[in-house]
Scaffold this active site. Sequence first.
Site, mmCIF file in Angstrom:
data_model
loop_
_atom_site.group_PDB
_atom_site.id
_atom_site.type_symbol
_atom_site.label_atom_id
_atom_site.label_comp_id
_atom_site.label_asym_id
_atom_site.label_seq_id
_atom_site.Cartn_x
_atom_site.Cartn_y
_atom_site.Cartn_z
ATOM 1 N N ARG A 137 -3.456 -10.337 4.380
ATOM 2 C CA ARG A 137 -4.189 -10.388 2.914
ATOM 3 C C ARG A 137 -3.018 -9.666 2.073
ATOM 4 N NH1 ARG A 137 -6.389 -6.782 -0.544
ATOM 5 N NH2 ARG A 137 -8.002 -7.569 -1.850
ATOM 6 N N LYS A 141 0.908 -1.184 -0.076
ATOM 7 C CA LYS A 141 -0.059 -0.101 -0.098
ATOM 8 C C LYS A 141 0.816 1.237 0.274
ATOM 9 C CE LYS A 141 -4.536 -1.633 1.081
ATOM 10 N NZ LYS A 141 -5.477 -2.201 2.182
HETATM 11 N N1 HH2 Z 1 -7.490 -3.697 0.721
HETATM 12 C C1 HH2 Z 1 -7.945 -3.762 -0.708
HETATM 13 C C2 HH2 Z 1 -9.104 -4.249 -1.014
HETATM 14 N N2 HH2 Z 1 -9.743 -5.266 -0.279
HETATM 15 N N3 HH2 Z 1 -10.174 -6.103 2.156
HETATM 16 C C3 HH2 Z 1 -9.492 -6.032 3.271
HETATM 17 N N4 HH2 Z 1 -10.491 -6.672 4.056
HETATM 18 N N5 HH2 Z 1 -8.730 -5.397 3.698
HETATM 19 C C4 HH2 Z 1 -7.932 -4.671 3.002
HETATM 20 O O1 HH2 Z 1 -6.971 -3.841 3.289
HETATM 21 C C5 HH2 Z 1 -8.138 -4.418 1.734
HETATM 22 C C6 HH2 Z 1 -9.425 -5.331 1.207
HETATM 23 C C7 HH2 Z 1 -7.037 -2.919 -1.530
HETATM 24 O O2 HH2 Z 1 -6.148 -3.845 -2.020
HETATM 25 P P1 HH2 Z 1 -6.034 -4.533 -3.584
HETATM 26 O O3 HH2 Z 1 -7.166 -5.401 -3.431
HETATM 27 O O4 HH2 Z 1 -4.616 -4.756 -3.668
HETATM 28 O O5 HH2 Z 1 -6.234 -3.333 -4.462
HETATM 29 P P2 HH2 Z 1 -7.632 -2.695 -5.430
HETATM 30 O O6 HH2 Z 1 -8.604 -2.319 -4.554
HETATM 31 O O7 HH2 Z 1 -7.094 -1.538 -6.289
HETATM 32 O O8 HH2 Z 1 -8.202 -3.870 -6.355
#
Ligand code: HH2
Length: 292
Positions: free
Chosen positions: A272, A237
């Site tokens: 995660r 992040k």
């Molecule tokens: N962060 C993201 C998405 N889902 N769910 C939980 N429970 N906790 C988190 O910190 C979290 C989440 C964002 O990360 P990512 O899926 O890599 O990116 P994007 O939203 O751009 O697909």
Amino acid sequence: MDNIGNKNIIEWPRARLDFSVRPGSPRAAGCLVMGILNVTPDSFSDTGQYFDADRAIEHGLKMAADGAAIIDVGAESTRPGSQAVPAKEQIRRAIPAIEALVGKTDVPVSIDTYNHEVAKAAIEAGAAMINDITALGDERMGTLAAKYGVPVVLMHMKGTPATMQIEPKYDDVVGEVLAFLLNRAKKAEKSGIPKERIFIDPGFGFGKTVEHNLLLLKNIGRFVDSGYRVLVGTSRKAFIGKLTGKENPAERVFGTAATVALCAAAGVSIVRVHDVAEMSDVVKVVNAVGQR
Ligand code: HH2
């Protein structure tokens, strides 16, 4: 911890998660790795790499082989400034990958959505868990999880992805985020989801400055002490990029490892992450220390 303290294994109709550091060990509960599978064209880190269903499935299977205990499938980017994706489109993106993974691996699949129609379609395709970044903002999600007996992740977010990083402010970030999550967790229990199937997540980067993220990380033990299992998503992040000077998310792996080690040592149940092989090594070492 009350209630879930001695339960290192949780089982539900579709899957089970074993948090024992050594299978069968009644003593220490360790940290498990959830692998991120973004079937999206625009996620902040994967930027479309797994938008194609075949590549998504291949990557999901690789994460399972690399040590993921859960594969979290998301069909909508929630990066700062992103716009919502209609349920129909999320379903079109996510379901082929979920169906294929459920058929090809025993590793449970979770669905990363706050839309109850998407969650229902995913569960019907075999998903075993719901990851809701709005912490059951739509109460129909709680009813759905209770009906199918699946665990839920309740995440804190200030505002919406479109607006959340515009000057987020708290008087006491740790106290406010924890109070919000405990309130939602109680609501989830009232809707029929047992405590052991509820995970709380402070929501790193969701309406938080670097300072807020650091305070949450430093105090993550307070979330663990709440009696609910904790899930944390710091992987690659922006705050890690700001601290390390790494603009490219793919270069934030070691920074992520530091956060994963801190979380695992503090008793977080699930991290995660994008880099499953690397973070599995991190948690293996921390879990082994925790067992002593
Ligand atoms: N962060 C993201 C998405 N889902 N769910 C939980 N429970 N906790 C988190 O910190 C979290 C989440 C964002 O990360 P990512 O899926 O890599 O990116 P994007 O939203 O751009 O697909």
